[in-house]
Design a protein around this motif. Structure first.
Motif, PDB file in Angstrom:
ATOM      1  N   PHE A 244      22.974  -9.003   7.530  1.00 11.64           N
ATOM      2  CA  PHE A 244      21.543  -8.743   7.591  1.00 11.64           C
ATOM      3  C   PHE A 244      21.252  -7.277   7.304  1.00 11.64           C
ATOM      4  CE2 PHE A 244      23.303  -8.134  11.822  1.00 11.64           C
ATOM      5  CZ  PHE A 244      22.728  -6.947  12.258  1.00 11.64           C
ATOM      6  N   ALA A 245      20.044  -7.052   6.801  1.00  6.25           N
ATOM      7  CA  ALA A 245      19.535  -5.691   6.656  1.00  6.25           C
ATOM      8  C   ALA A 245      18.836  -5.305   7.947  1.00  6.25           C
ATOM      9  CB  ALA A 245      18.555  -5.620   5.489  1.00  6.25           C
ATOM     10  N   GLU A 246      19.151  -4.125   8.434  1.00  7.84           N
ATOM     11  CA  GLU A 246      18.573  -3.646   9.683  1.00  7.84           C
ATOM     12  C   GLU A 246      17.534  -2.572   9.371  1.00  7.84           C
ATOM     13  OE1 GLU A 246      20.141  -1.856  13.982  1.00  7.84           O
ATOM     14  OE2 GLU A 246      21.545  -2.549  12.465  1.00  7.84           O
ATOM     15  N   ALA A 247      16.298  -2.829   9.762  1.00  6.16           N
ATOM     16  CA  ALA A 247      15.191  -1.930   9.438  1.00  6.16           C
ATOM     17  C   ALA A 247      14.508  -1.446  10.714  1.00  6.16           C
ATOM     18  CB  ALA A 247      14.189  -2.637   8.526  1.00  6.16           C
ATOM     19  N   PHE A 248      13.671  -0.451  10.561  1.00  8.28           N
ATOM     20  CA  PHE A 248      13.114   0.281  11.695  1.00  8.28           C
ATOM     21  C   PHE A 248      11.594   0.216  11.707  1.00  8.28           C
ATOM     22  CE2 PHE A 248      17.040   2.054  10.195  1.00  8.28           C
ATOM     23  CZ  PHE A 248      17.791   2.240  11.348  1.00  8.28           C
ATOM     24  N   GLY A 249      11.034   0.279  12.897  1.00  3.74           N
ATOM     25  CA  GLY A 249       9.601   0.404  13.019  1.00  3.74           C
ATOM     26  C   GLY A 249       9.144   1.777  12.568  1.00  3.74           C
ATOM     27  N   MET A 250       8.045   1.823  11.804  1.00  3.56           N
ATOM     28  CA  MET A 250       7.504   3.078  11.308  1.00  3.56           C
ATOM     29  C   MET A 250       5.985   3.022  11.347  1.00  3.56           C
ATOM     30  SD  MET A 250       9.964   4.005   8.061  1.00  3.56           S
ATOM     31  CE  MET A 250       9.677   5.772   8.146  1.00  3.56           C
ATOM     32  N   SER A 251       5.369   4.154  11.144  1.00  2.00           N
ATOM     33  CA  SER A 251       3.933   4.227  10.925  1.00  2.00           C
ATOM     34  C   SER A 251       3.683   4.395   9.428  1.00  2.00           C
ATOM     35  CB  SER A 251       3.327   5.405  11.690  1.00  2.00           C
ATOM     36  OG  SER A 251       3.449   5.215  13.087  1.00  2.00           O
ATOM     37  N   ALA A 252       2.522   3.978   8.978  1.00  4.43           N
ATOM     38  CA  ALA A 252       2.246   4.057   7.545  1.00  4.43           C
ATOM     39  C   ALA A 252       0.754   4.212   7.295  1.00  4.43           C
ATOM     40  CB  ALA A 252       2.750   2.812   6.828  1.00  4.43           C
ATOM     41  N   THR A 253       0.452   4.859   6.189  1.00  6.26           N
ATOM     42  CA  THR A 253      -0.913   4.975   5.710  1.00  6.26           C
ATOM     43  C   THR A 253      -0.904   4.782   4.202  1.00  6.26           C
ATOM     44  OG1 THR A 253      -2.924   6.302   5.787  1.00  6.26           O
ATOM     45  CG2 THR A 253      -0.884   7.477   5.326  1.00  6.26           C
ATOM     46  N   GLY A 254      -2.086   4.809   3.607  1.00  7.76           N
ATOM     47  CA  GLY A 254      -2.175   4.652   2.170  1.00  7.76           C
ATOM     48  C   GLY A 254      -3.425   5.303   1.626  1.00  7.76           C
ATOM     49  N   VAL A 255      -3.391   5.621   0.348  1.00  3.36           N
ATOM     50  CA  VAL A 255      -4.561   6.169  -0.336  1.00  3.36           C
ATOM     51  C   VAL A 255      -4.714   5.477  -1.677  1.00  3.36           C
ATOM     52  CG1 VAL A 255      -4.378   8.417   0.776  1.00  3.36           C
ATOM     53  CG2 VAL A 255      -3.267   8.056  -1.442  1.00  3.36           C
ATOM     54  N   ILE A 256      -5.945   5.439  -2.144  1.00  3.55           N
ATOM     55  CA  ILE A 256      -6.245   4.977  -3.495  1.00  3.55           C
ATOM     56  C   ILE A 256      -6.631   6.198  -4.319  1.00  3.55           C
ATOM     57  CG2 ILE A 256      -7.847   3.654  -4.928  1.00  3.55           C
ATOM     58  CD1 ILE A 256      -8.039   1.660  -2.587  1.00  3.55           C
ATOM     59  N   ILE A 257      -5.890   6.418  -5.383  1.00  5.28           N
ATOM     60  CA  ILE A 257      -6.156   7.539  -6.286  1.00  5.28           C
ATOM     61  C   ILE A 257      -6.789   6.984  -7.552  1.00  5.28           C
ATOM     62  CG2 ILE A 257      -5.130   9.400  -7.641  1.00  5.28           C
ATOM     63  CD1 ILE A 257      -2.784   9.344  -5.612  1.00  5.28           C
ATOM     64  N   THR A 258      -7.922   7.530  -7.942  1.00  4.04           N
ATOM     65  CA  THR A 258      -8.551   7.121  -9.193  1.00  4.04           C
ATOM     66  C   THR A 258      -8.662   8.312 -10.132  1.00  4.04           C
ATOM     67  OG1 THR A 258     -10.828   7.558  -8.464  1.00  4.04           O
ATOM     68  CG2 THR A 258      -9.913   5.394  -7.962  1.00  4.04           C
ATOM     69  N   ALA A 259      -8.859   7.999 -11.398  1.00  6.46           N
ATOM     70  CA  ALA A 259      -9.031   9.040 -12.414  1.00  6.46           C
ATOM     71  C   ALA A 259      -9.766   8.439 -13.601  1.00  6.46           C
ATOM     72  CB  ALA A 259      -7.688   9.619 -12.840  1.00  6.46           C
ATOM     73  N   ASP A 260     -10.033   9.263 -14.591  1.00  6.24           N
ATOM     74  CA  ASP A 260     -10.786   8.792 -15.751  1.00  6.24           C
ATOM     75  C   ASP A 260     -10.007   7.769 -16.565  1.00  6.24           C
ATOM     76  OD1 ASP A 260     -12.898  10.502 -15.102  1.00  6.24           O
ATOM     77  OD2 ASP A 260     -12.018  12.156 -16.232  1.00  6.24           O
ATOM     78  N   THR A 261      -8.684   7.880 -16.555  1.00  5.06           N
ATOM     79  CA  THR A 261      -7.842   6.959 -17.311  1.00  5.06           C
ATOM     80  C   THR A 261      -6.683   6.497 -16.439  1.00  5.06           C
ATOM     81  OG1 THR A 261      -6.375   8.689 -18.174  1.00  5.06           O
ATOM     82  CG2 THR A 261      -8.376   8.207 -19.457  1.00  5.06           C
ATOM     83  N   PRO A 262      -6.076   5.333 -16.750  1.00  4.10           N
ATOM     84  CA  PRO A 262      -4.906   4.883 -15.990  1.00  4.10           C
ATOM     85  C   PRO A 262      -3.772   5.900 -16.021  1.00  4.10           C
ATOM     86  CG  PRO A 262      -5.768   3.090 -17.325  1.00  4.10           C
ATOM     87  CD  PRO A 262      -6.521   4.323 -17.744  1.00  4.10           C
TER      88      PRO A 262
END
Length: 299
Positions: free
Chosen positions: A12-30
């Protein structure tokens, strides 16, 4: 157990509890939305040495973003919300505010909020202005190509997961890399996850501790082909290289879905490319709260 000629370890893969956030970045072009996201994700491979694990979740079409422009969602993982705050401030300030045509919005919805624009707004030197639209507050910071718009806060979750993983063992280096690349591409289609290492792949899997004082982690010698015969090796004589994919997710279910997608890709194409075996990294179940058993995730 073998699937399409590839051995699947009973582990098995053993993983850990974490905190996380996210942002949306936009611009004039992809192109420029992607460039800002890639730059913000730089030096974001492991909390062991980078302060945060950062990566692109997915790209967004104009009808999916707050300002109707092309966008990219970036996720950022750390040990706690307090640890995330300076990472978010510095990465947005140095890598998004500076990028042509960029804007930055909350990328995670949660009742718990942390500052997003509360630091970069001061770049406006007193000329910045605030505007509230509905329940959300935004800052407009004057810059040389117009204004940098940034939302004041973004959501943060404390039940995220970091360190889901798959180890791919191969008898041929180029085929092994091609298989790992395809697995990362499959994971990229799963929402709410990132693969934070370069191109989603890490060649330097680690174990806890070291013979040297001050080292938190060191090379996973049991999976190093050049150490076969000198340590208790996990590798058969035909294995020439091992590559690992590490997965972080906003939820445990997202990590499981990503690992499932990776395993399907590996077992579908890997045998023809020299992949002989799939394993996972764990610490005997003593450190991480989340255990992902490979055989339970097989398609």
């Amino acid at each position: 157990m073998k699937v399409n000629g590839i051995e699947i370890d009973d582990t098995f893969a053993e993983a850990f509890g974490m905190s996380a956030t996210g942002v949306i970045i936009t611009a004039d072009t992809p192109r420029w939305a992607h460039q800002a996201a890639v730059t913000m994700s730089g030096f974001g491979t492991s909390v062991i040495g980078c302060g945060a694990e950062v990566g692109i979740d997915h790209e967004l079409s104009p009808d999916q973003t707050p300002d109707g422009r092309p966008g990219v969602r970036v996720l950022l993982f750390g040990f706690s919300p307090d640890a995330i705050v300076p990472q978010l401030k510095n990465r947005v300030g140095q890598c998004v505010l500076t990028s042509p045509g960029s804007a930055c919005y909350a990328g995670v919805e949660s009742d718990k909020r942390i500052g997003l624009g509360q630091g970069p707004r001061f770049f406006g030197d007193g000329f910045q202005t605030a505007k509230r639209l509905g329940k959300n507050r935004y800052w407009r910071v004057p810059v040389m190509d117009g204004e940098f718009v940034i939302e004041e806060t973004t959501g943060v979750v404390t039940d995220a997961v970091g360190g889901g993983n798959v180890l791919i063992l191969g008898t041929e280096r180029s085929g092994l890399l091609q298989t790992a690349e395809a697995a990362v591409d499959a994971i990229a289609k799963v929402p709410d996850v990132i693969t934070p290492f370069p191109g989603g792949i890490v060649r330097s899997g680690s174990k806890v501790g070291s013979k040297y004082n001050g080292m938190v982690a060191s090379t996973n010698d049991a999976f190093c082909p050049t150490l076969r015969g000198r340590v208790k090796s996990e590798l058969g004589p035909d294995i020439v290289a091992v590559l690992e994919i590490v997965i972080d997710g906003l939820t445990s279910a997202a990590v499981a879905n990503a690992m499932r997608a990776a395993l399907k890709t590996i077992t579908d194409i890997g045998a023809a490319k020299g992949v002989a075996r799939v394993s996972a990294g764990n610490y005997g179940g003593k450190l991480g709260q989340h255990h992902y058993h490979l055989r339970e995730l097989l398609p």
